[in-house]
Scaffold this motif. Structure first.
Motif, PDB file in Angstrom:
ATOM      1  N   ALA B 191      16.988 -10.876  40.425  1.00  0.00           N
ATOM      2  CA  ALA B 191      18.280 -11.569  40.462  1.00  0.00           C
ATOM      3  C   ALA B 191      18.168 -13.030  40.891  1.00  0.00           C
ATOM      4  CB  ALA B 191      19.236 -10.821  41.388  1.00  0.00           C
ATOM      5  N   ASN B 192      17.031 -13.406  41.459  1.00  0.00           N
ATOM      6  CA  ASN B 192      16.930 -14.761  42.019  1.00  0.00           C
ATOM      7  C   ASN B 192      15.650 -15.494  41.645  1.00  0.00           C
ATOM      8  OD1 ASN B 192      19.343 -14.842  44.059  1.00  0.00           O
ATOM      9  ND2 ASN B 192      18.375 -12.840  44.325  1.00  0.00           N
ATOM     10  N   CYS B 193      15.008 -15.093  40.559  1.00  0.00           N
ATOM     11  CA  CYS B 193      13.691 -15.650  40.242  1.00  0.00           C
ATOM     12  C   CYS B 193      13.738 -17.128  39.864  1.00  0.00           C
ATOM     13  CB  CYS B 193      13.003 -14.835  39.158  1.00  0.00           C
ATOM     14  SG  CYS B 193      13.962 -14.666  37.664  1.00  0.00           S
ATOM     15  N   ASP B 194      14.929 -17.679  39.645  1.00  0.00           N
ATOM     16  CA  ASP B 194      14.997 -19.104  39.302  1.00  0.00           C
ATOM     17  C   ASP B 194      14.815 -19.997  40.532  1.00  0.00           C
ATOM     18  OD1 ASP B 194      17.363 -17.984  40.186  1.00  0.00           O
ATOM     19  OD2 ASP B 194      18.653 -19.302  39.016  1.00  0.00           O
ATOM     20  N   THR B 195      15.159 -19.482  41.694  1.00  0.00           N
ATOM     21  CA  THR B 195      15.062 -20.311  42.902  1.00  0.00           C
ATOM     22  C   THR B 195      14.023 -19.797  43.891  1.00  0.00           C
ATOM     23  OG1 THR B 195      16.752 -18.940  43.947  1.00  0.00           O
ATOM     24  CG2 THR B 195      17.512 -20.938  42.848  1.00  0.00           C
ATOM     25  N   THR B 196      13.606 -18.547  43.710  1.00  0.00           N
ATOM     26  CA  THR B 196      12.837 -17.867  44.747  1.00  0.00           C
ATOM     27  C   THR B 196      11.457 -17.450  44.261  1.00  0.00           C
ATOM     28  OG1 THR B 196      14.919 -17.019  45.626  1.00  0.00           O
ATOM     29  CG2 THR B 196      12.932 -15.900  46.342  1.00  0.00           C
ATOM     30  N   ALA B 197      10.477 -17.612  45.128  1.00  0.00           N
ATOM     31  CA  ALA B 197       9.140 -17.101  44.835  1.00  0.00           C
ATOM     32  C   ALA B 197       9.028 -15.728  45.484  1.00  0.00           C
ATOM     33  CB  ALA B 197       8.078 -18.026  45.400  1.00  0.00           C
ATOM     34  N   MET B 198       8.213 -14.858  44.882  1.00  0.00           N
ATOM     35  CA  MET B 198       8.016 -13.550  45.500  1.00  0.00           C
ATOM     36  C   MET B 198       6.562 -13.408  45.937  1.00  0.00           C
ATOM     37  SD  MET B 198       8.794  -9.646  44.177  1.00  0.00           S
ATOM     38  CE  MET B 198       7.560  -9.504  42.894  1.00  0.00           C
ATOM     39  N   CYS B 199       6.375 -12.814  47.109  1.00  0.00           N
ATOM     40  CA  CYS B 199       5.038 -12.490  47.584  1.00  0.00           C
ATOM     41  C   CYS B 199       4.963 -10.977  47.701  1.00  0.00           C
ATOM     42  CB  CYS B 199       4.807 -13.155  48.944  1.00  0.00           C
ATOM     43  SG  CYS B 199       3.343 -12.568  49.812  1.00  0.00           S
ATOM     44  N   VAL B 200       4.111 -10.340  46.890  1.00  0.00           N
ATOM     45  CA  VAL B 200       3.900  -8.904  47.061  1.00  0.00           C
ATOM     46  C   VAL B 200       2.855  -8.754  48.155  1.00  0.00           C
ATOM     47  CG1 VAL B 200       3.185  -6.753  45.956  1.00  0.00           C
ATOM     48  CG2 VAL B 200       4.497  -8.430  44.662  1.00  0.00           C
ATOM     49  N   GLY B 201       3.120  -7.900  49.126  1.00  0.00           N
ATOM     50  CA  GLY B 201       2.322  -7.853  50.351  1.00  0.00           C
ATOM     51  C   GLY B 201       0.948  -7.230  50.239  1.00  0.00           C
ATOM     52  N   SER B 202       0.579  -6.711  49.074  1.00  0.00           N
ATOM     53  CA  SER B 202      -0.742  -6.116  48.951  1.00  0.00           C
ATOM     54  C   SER B 202      -1.275  -6.313  47.536  1.00  0.00           C
ATOM     55  CB  SER B 202      -0.685  -4.627  49.298  1.00  0.00           C
ATOM     56  OG  SER B 202      -2.002  -4.112  49.395  1.00  0.00           O
ATOM     57  N   THR B 203      -2.444  -5.727  47.248  1.00  0.00           N
ATOM     58  CA  THR B 203      -3.011  -5.848  45.904  1.00  0.00           C
ATOM     59  C   THR B 203      -2.335  -4.857  44.956  1.00  0.00           C
ATOM     60  OG1 THR B 203      -4.783  -4.493  46.828  1.00  0.00           O
ATOM     61  CG2 THR B 203      -5.325  -6.776  46.318  1.00  0.00           C
ATOM     62  N   VAL B 204      -1.019  -4.856  44.959  1.00  0.00           N
ATOM     63  CA  VAL B 204      -0.247  -3.981  44.078  1.00  0.00           C
ATOM     64  C   VAL B 204       0.766  -4.830  43.307  1.00  0.00           C
ATOM     65  CG1 VAL B 204      -0.526  -1.978  45.573  1.00  0.00           C
ATOM     66  CG2 VAL B 204       1.459  -3.436  45.865  1.00  0.00           C
ATOM     67  N   GLY B 205       1.577  -4.169  42.492  1.00  0.00           N
ATOM     68  CA  GLY B 205       2.581  -4.889  41.715  1.00  0.00           C
ATOM     69  C   GLY B 205       2.018  -5.362  40.385  1.00  0.00           C
ATOM     70  N   PRO B 206       2.807  -6.158  39.648  1.00  0.00           N
ATOM     71  CA  PRO B 206       2.333  -6.705  38.374  1.00  0.00           C
ATOM     72  C   PRO B 206       0.976  -7.415  38.555  1.00  0.00           C
ATOM     73  CG  PRO B 206       4.654  -7.215  38.704  1.00  0.00           C
ATOM     74  CD  PRO B 206       4.170  -6.582  39.967  1.00  0.00           C
ATOM     75  N   ALA B 207       0.178  -7.439  37.486  1.00  0.00           N
ATOM     76  CA  ALA B 207      -1.228  -7.858  37.580  1.00  0.00           C
ATOM     77  C   ALA B 207      -1.443  -9.171  38.334  1.00  0.00           C
ATOM     78  CB  ALA B 207      -1.826  -7.947  36.184  1.00  0.00           C
ATOM     79  N   ILE B 208      -0.578 -10.150  38.131  1.00  0.00           N
ATOM     80  CA  ILE B 208      -0.805 -11.442  38.770  1.00  0.00           C
ATOM     81  C   ILE B 208      -0.778 -11.328  40.297  1.00  0.00           C
ATOM     82  CG2 ILE B 208       1.644 -12.131  38.532  1.00  0.00           C
ATOM     83  CD1 ILE B 208      -1.441 -14.463  38.548  1.00  0.00           C
ATOM     84  N   PHE B 209       0.059 -10.443  40.806  1.00  0.00           N
ATOM     85  CA  PHE B 209       0.141 -10.283  42.267  1.00  0.00           C
ATOM     86  C   PHE B 209      -1.108  -9.573  42.817  1.00  0.00           C
ATOM     87  CE2 PHE B 209       4.504 -10.919  40.965  1.00  0.00           C
ATOM     88  CZ  PHE B 209       4.893 -11.902  41.850  1.00  0.00           C
ATOM     89  N   VAL B 210      -1.640  -8.670  42.041  1.00  0.00           N
ATOM     90  CA  VAL B 210      -2.889  -8.004  42.410  1.00  0.00           C
ATOM     91  C   VAL B 210      -3.992  -9.056  42.512  1.00  0.00           C
ATOM     92  CG1 VAL B 210      -4.625  -6.338  41.624  1.00  0.00           C
ATOM     93  CG2 VAL B 210      -2.193  -5.867  41.254  1.00  0.00           C
ATOM     94  N   ARG B 211      -4.013  -9.955  41.533  1.00  0.00           N
ATOM     95  CA  ARG B 211      -5.075 -10.964  41.478  1.00  0.00           C
ATOM     96  C   ARG B 211      -4.942 -11.973  42.621  1.00  0.00           C
ATOM     97  NH1 ARG B 211      -4.709 -14.020  36.503  1.00  0.00           N
ATOM     98  NH2 ARG B 211      -6.793 -14.751  36.979  1.00  0.00           N
ATOM     99  N   ILE B 212      -3.730 -12.476  42.847  1.00  0.00           N
ATOM    100  CA  ILE B 212      -3.549 -13.486  43.897  1.00  0.00           C
ATOM    101  C   ILE B 212      -3.919 -12.907  45.259  1.00  0.00           C
ATOM    102  CG2 ILE B 212      -1.849 -14.889  45.154  1.00  0.00           C
ATOM    103  CD1 ILE B 212      -0.365 -15.269  42.478  1.00  0.00           C
TER     104      ILE B 212
END
Lengths: 266, 411
Positions: B191-212
């Motif tokens: 709902a807020n991806c235009d203004t907000t960044a998301m940090c997934v807290g572990s090596t889970v979630g969509p592939a880019i979050f696993v990689r970061i």
């Protein structure tokens, strides 16, 4: 491929109005009651979306979550969802049915088996919230072979290039998400802006029907009536929740709401 | 399915983000496709950018405090009487856990992309606490989603988040733990991806979050490699790296630099949360043979029923209380590069008692799971075997549980 979804749009166009699509969750609040609700809204709606409840819904707002959790708590299983569709389709006045859910349920059932079952009970279309293009490309083809539409979701964040590619691979019906929101969010963009985005999508291929959903209520539905179709989901789920809380009959309340929605777009 | 040598594991996924052709991917709502793609482009560019790397290293060194200690647990080694037991004390890092690496990198990325707000999920509260610290450091507004049950059991970290100015949003849906917090955080981002960044807290979630996340926590093994060579002159002939596995961020970071070594020389042991001994519920999808399913945007082994509903987990450690597991670990399991096992709540508590009895180290309940298995296995190993346990969190946050389960003197 022939699909009664096309007929529903055609009929609405002849009446010079958008098609009305409703969304309710299978098994909300019981298996039988949700079937009765489908029968009751058939009088007013053109296409019925039936939610397959999932317990980690990453794109649903609180209203639909509440309905889904209620259904799961009442023990609804995927086979019950098929049972509901099968029974509903025996109704003479039945409308096209679209199942809407999350990919893991299909993945566990097995794509092939799932589609065969859908075909058998009379499902006409599928919306899979977390199975976007291009990941869904091969599944789209499998659906086509069964004459089931896989409805692609398009969002305000979808780039023009991407829109073109998705629409090229898509079936004759697509779904435009009105704004950046989970389901049931308050309409935070003007209807004018939504229709502007909408017309850009229509221009890519005017022949394909595009419905608008997310944030549509009794208040806002009229302002979007130039669309091919409009989906109301959370407002209906909320009506069911309210009816249960007030110890009223959700069936009549939901039917009344859908009747009112229909009158707004006539 | 095979691991490639010479290529970082985070970069071994295919075009659609699948490791081994089937783990990971991007099962996300259409709305998130664009922000995910933007983040991919940004990250792929910056991870090759020398200026960005030196900026990261500057913050890692001066703010997080690198390297964290690598110490021999002399008394524990003597007591166990087998392999040499060492620990990488990652809880030395600013904030008290490894989650600070990922949080810092996400805030640096958010700054570069011009976002003003960052949101994140948390289980044990460490990911949230670190994100709130980093957000404060880099001048971002911060919103943390946390299960109501976890808020109750991890109060010290909740207080820290609030002190850092973050808004802590309690999540009441489902089991009211990490799985629901991640879902709610993803919904907020939709709902807020235009203004907000998301940090997934572990090596889970969509592939880019696993990689970061994997890229960020790899700092741990970069330091450890250096420290091992410093201590032993070279990488030991028999090295065993024990780490707890929830989502899998600390273990991946602890192992990454050793990926290309033969597993006979350098073995990885991941310890999942087996839950209470008497309960059928657990948070150990790899150990107990869970099926592949889709959770939070990625295909992975996950606890679920035959319909595909995600099952509730149970563990004394909030940080491991997650029904799924990183696609990276699924890949490491199926390629047999890493070995996975589980420790129960009771095992973890006894290990905590033992470690704190013999050493000046207070591992939180998460690494206590790893200690439990390490101690058990070290007994049967030769003296020239080097066992290293990642003590990736400090027990301060577990005060309440430890007091209840073990009594006052262990707090």
């Amino acid at each position: 491929m022939f699909n009664p979804i096309d007929l529903a749009f055609k009929k609405a166009k002849e009446e010079n109005r958008p098609a009305l699509l409703t969304y309710t969750v299978a098994g909300d609040n019981t298996k039988k009651k949700s079937l009765v609700i489908l029968n009751a809204v058939s009088k007013y709606a053109d296409i019925l979306e039936l939610g397959v409840p999932h317990n980690t819904p990453v794109a649903d707002g609180s209203q639909i979550q509440t309905s889904a959790y209620r259904a799961i708590k009442n023990g609804i299983k995927i086979e019950d969802v098929f049972w509901i569709v099968k029974r509903y389709k025996k109704n003479k006045n039945s409308k096209p049915i679209i199942l809407m859910g999350y990919y893991n349920m299909i993945f566990q059932y097995g794509q092939k088996k799932f589609l065969e079952k859908c075909k058998k009970v009379g499902v006409n279309g599928l919306i899979i919230v977390d199975f976007p293009w291009p990941e869904n490309k091969s599944f789209t083809k499998k659906c086509k072979r069964k004459s089931i539409y896989l409805i692609q979701l398009l969002s305000p964040t979808t780039s023009k290039e991407r829109l073109k590619k998705i629409i090229k691979d898509s079936h004759p019906m697509n779904y435009f998400i009105s704004m950046l929101s989970t389901t049931g969010g308050k309409l935070k963009v003007s209807p004018k802006k939504i229709m502007l985005n909408y017309s850009k999508i229509k221009k890519i291929n005017p022949k394909k029907n595009v419905v608008i959903g997310f944030g549509i209520t009794e208040k806002s539905i009229k302002s979007l009536n130039k669309a091919d179709g409009l989906v109301v989901g959370s407002a209906i789920c909320k009506e069911i929740t309210n009816s249960i809380q007030k110890r009223q009959n959700p069936v009549t309340n939901v039917a009344n709401l859908v009747k009112k929605l229909k009158n707004k777009i006539l | 399915m095979k691991l490639k040598k010479g290529i970082p594991l985070i970069d071994q996924g295919n075009k659609l983000g699948f490791w081994g052709g089937k783990f990971g991917g991007n099962f996300v709502p259409e709305t998130l496709k664009k922000p995910i793609e933007d983040l991919e482009i940004l990250f792929n560019k910056l991870k090759k950018d020398k200026k960005f790397i030196s900026e990261r290293d500057k913050y890692f060194k001066n703010w997080i405090g690198t390297p964290t200690r690598f110490i021999k647990l002399e008394n524990l080694t003597k007591y166990v009487g087998g392999a040499q037991i060492w620990s990488k004390v990652v809880s030395d890092a600013n904030g008290g856990a490894h989650k600070i690496y990922n949080a810092t990198v996400h805030c640096l990325l958010a700054k570069r992309s011009g976002k003003k707000i960052i949101c994140g999920d948390t289980g044990a509260g460490y990911a949230g606490k670190m994100l709130s610290m980093a957000a404060k450091k880099f001048g971002l507004k911060c919103k943390i989603f946390m299960g109501a049950k976890d808020i109750e059991r991890q109060q010290p970290n909740v207080r820290a988040m609030k002190k850092n100015g973050a808004e802590v949003v309690p999540v009441y849906s489902g089991s009211q733990t990490l799985v629901d917090a991640v879902s709610e955080c993803m919904r907020f981002w939709v709902a807020n991806c235009d203004t907000t960044a998301m940090c997934v807290g572990s090596t889970v979630g969509p592939a880019i979050f696993v990689r970061i996340c994997g890229w960020s926590t790899s700092q741990i093994s970069r330091e450890l490699k250096f420290q091992l060579i410093n201590e032993f002159g070279s990488i030991p002939k028999k090295l065993k790296l024990y780490n707890c596995v929830g989502g899998g961020s600390s273990s991946f970071g602890f192992w990454n630099e050793f990926m290309d070594y033969d597993k006979k020389q350098c073995e990885f042991i991941g310890v999942e949360a087996g839950g209470p001994k008497k309960s059928k519920k657990h948070a150990a999808p790899l150990t107990y043979g869970s099926k592949i399913g889709i959770l939070h945007g990625a295909a992975q082994y996950v606890n679920q029923n035959s319909d595909g509903q995600i099952e509730e987990t149970e563990s004394i450690s909030a940080g491991l209380d997650y029904p799924g597991i990183s696609p990276l670990h699924c890949f490491l399991k199926d390629t047999k590069r890493a070995r996975y096992t589980a420790a129960s709540d009771e095992d973890a508590l006894s290990a905590y008692k033992l470690v704190t009895k013999y050493e000046k180290l207070r591992p939180s309940l998460e690494p206590s799971h790893a200690f439990s298995v390490a101690i058990k296995e070290a007994k049967k190993m030769s003296k020239n075997t080097i066992v290293v346990v990642n003590s990736c969190g400090d027990a301060y946050k577990d005060k309440k549980i430890l007091k209840k389960r073990l009594g006052k003197k262990y707090v």
